[in-house]
Design an enzyme around this catalytic site. Structure first.
Site, mmCIF file in Angstrom:
data_model
loop_
_atom_site.group_PDB
_atom_site.id
_atom_site.type_symbol
_atom_site.label_atom_id
_atom_site.label_comp_id
_atom_site.label_asym_id
_atom_site.label_seq_id
_atom_site.Cartn_x
_atom_site.Cartn_y
_atom_site.Cartn_z
ATOM 1 N N GLY A 23 0.767 -1.237 0.000
ATOM 2 C CA GLY A 23 0.000 0.000 0.000
ATOM 3 C C GLY A 23 0.798 1.287 0.000
ATOM 4 N N HIS B 83 1.224 1.241 -13.440
ATOM 5 C CA HIS B 83 2.021 0.084 -13.841
ATOM 6 C C HIS B 83 3.497 0.465 -13.772
ATOM 7 C CE1 HIS B 83 2.974 -3.667 -15.838
ATOM 8 N NE2 HIS B 83 3.779 -2.998 -16.646
ATOM 9 N N ASN C 122 -5.118 2.828 -13.205
ATOM 10 C CA ASN C 122 -4.121 1.872 -12.722
ATOM 11 C C ASN C 122 -2.732 2.482 -12.835
ATOM 12 O OD1 ASN C 122 -3.107 -0.747 -11.885
ATOM 13 N ND2 ASN C 122 -2.421 -1.043 -13.990
ATOM 14 N N GLU D 51 6.408 6.436 -8.783
ATOM 15 C CA GLU D 51 4.986 6.059 -8.697
ATOM 16 C C GLU D 51 4.263 6.931 -7.675
ATOM 17 O OE1 GLU D 51 4.135 1.854 -8.226
ATOM 18 O OE2 GLU D 51 6.081 1.387 -9.099
ATOM 19 N N ASN E 130 1.548 3.046 -2.585
ATOM 20 C CA ASN E 130 0.848 3.984 -3.487
ATOM 21 C C ASN E 130 -0.392 4.552 -2.810
ATOM 22 O OD1 ASN E 130 1.980 4.289 -6.354
ATOM 23 N ND2 ASN E 130 2.246 2.127 -5.954
ATOM 24 N N LEU F 287 -9.320 -7.546 -13.675
ATOM 25 C CA LEU F 287 -10.766 -7.338 -13.642
ATOM 26 C C LEU F 287 -11.369 -7.759 -14.983
ATOM 27 C CD1 LEU F 287 -10.615 -3.875 -11.876
ATOM 28 C CD2 LEU F 287 -11.504 -5.996 -10.874
ATOM 29 N N MET G 280 -3.592 -6.765 -7.503
ATOM 30 C CA MET G 280 -2.965 -7.791 -8.339
ATOM 31 C C MET G 280 -3.958 -8.713 -9.039
ATOM 32 S SD MET G 280 -0.038 -6.694 -8.086
ATOM 33 C CE MET G 280 1.091 -7.833 -8.816
ATOM 34 N N ARG G 281 -5.226 -8.294 -9.102
ATOM 35 C CA ARG G 281 -6.209 -9.118 -9.810
ATOM 36 C C ARG G 281 -6.527 -8.484 -11.169
ATOM 37 N NH1 ARG G 281 -7.655 -14.043 -7.332
ATOM 38 N NH2 ARG G 281 -6.972 -13.823 -5.174
ATOM 39 N N GLY H 91 -8.213 -4.695 -21.938
ATOM 40 C CA GLY H 91 -6.950 -5.408 -22.168
ATOM 41 C C GLY H 91 -6.084 -5.418 -20.920
HETATM 42 C C1 GRF Z 1 4.179 -1.220 -7.183
HETATM 43 O O1 GRF Z 1 5.370 -1.457 -7.904
HETATM 44 C C2 GRF Z 1 3.048 -1.028 -8.165
HETATM 45 O O2 GRF Z 1 3.463 -0.440 -9.379
HETATM 46 C C3 GRF Z 1 2.622 -2.418 -8.425
HETATM 47 O O3 GRF Z 1 2.596 -2.982 -7.116
HETATM 48 C C4 GRF Z 1 3.763 -2.498 -6.433
HETATM 49 C C5 GRF Z 1 3.481 -2.292 -4.964
HETATM 50 O O4 GRF Z 1 2.542 -1.263 -4.827
HETATM 51 N N1 GRF Z 1 1.349 -2.463 -9.098
HETATM 52 P P1 GRF Z 1 2.070 -0.790 -3.342
HETATM 53 O O5 GRF Z 1 3.297 -0.531 -2.523
HETATM 54 O O6 GRF Z 1 1.257 -1.927 -2.754
HETATM 55 O O7 GRF Z 1 1.264 0.449 -3.589
#
Ligand code: GRF
Length: 201
Positions: A11, A109, A107, A174, A13, A93, A90-91, A143
């Site tokens: 978490g 990436h 999202n 990020e 981000n 959709l 990480m799913r 996609g």
């Molecule tokens: C990050 O590298 C993000 O780009 C990817 O998951 C990683 C961890 O994100 N999708 P967070 O620390 O859980 O926000």
């Protein structure tokens, strides 16, 4: 504007978004709910510390992907969310879910799309030998990591980089990119024209 943030892991981000709202960098947006497919995700603790409602929807507790997504959708609608932010979620959709929330899912990436979509974008970049990589904030379409791009941040790839050293460098960006994109969205400055996202001055 009411946001939902979907998470699966640490978490960081999410924390960047929380901090940007608390500091006033992002105005007229609030995180109405944080939803995770992992009940033990540290991201949920971050949300609770910030007094943000949390909901855990475990995939294995659902009979199907449809049921799983229906529970997520119900939580989103219960809070009146207007934007769904995937932050380390990480799913994948389904097209149905994405179409229902068309142009309302963002999202982040950890690569410069369209290069290196899917899992382990940082590792793909190191293995390929690119000299620059970075992160991409984009609207989600049906996609994989293929929706209209809102903004990107670039970092150099060093000769001695590993997946982890590059991931750490990208993660710093990020935490800048996601709040920047959400601020633009909350201020109504993003318009989508086909594949292109135009940012009003
Ligand atoms: C990050 O590298 C993000 O780009 C990817 O998951 C990683 C961890 O994100 N999708 P967070 O620390 O859980 O926000």
């Amino acid at each position: 504007m009411k946001l939902a943030v979907l998470v699966s892991g640490g978490g960081t981000n999410l924390q960047a978004i929380i901090d940007s709202i608390e500091s006033g960098t992002i105005t007229n947006a609030e995180i109405a709910v944080v939803i995770s497919d992992k009940p033990d995700a540290f991201a949920l603790e971050r949300a609770q510390k910030a007094d943000i409602k949390t909901v855990a929807v475990e995939r294995k507790a659902c009979a199907s992907k449809e049921e799983f997504e229906a529970k997520i959708n119900a939580a989103l609608e219960a809070e009146g969310c207007e934007l769904v932010v995937l932050a380390g979620f990480m799913r994948i959709l389904s097209a149905d879910f994405v179409n229902k929330w068309q142009h309302k899912i963002i999202n982040i990436h950890p690569a410069l799309l369209p290069s290196f979509p899917g899992l382990q974008g940082q590792k793909q970049a190191v293995d390929y030998g690119v000299k620059f990589s970075g992160c991409t904030v984009h609207f989600v379409d049906a996609g994989t990591d293929s929706g209209p791009i809102i903004l990107q941040k670039v970092v150099p790839v060093m000769d001695d980089d590993t997946e982890d050293t590059l991931a750490d460098r990208i993660l710093v960006q990020e935490h800048i990119a996601m709040p920047e994109a959400l601020k633009l969205w909350a201020e109504g400055k993003l318009t989508i024209e086909g594949r292109k996202v135009k940012v009003k001055a």
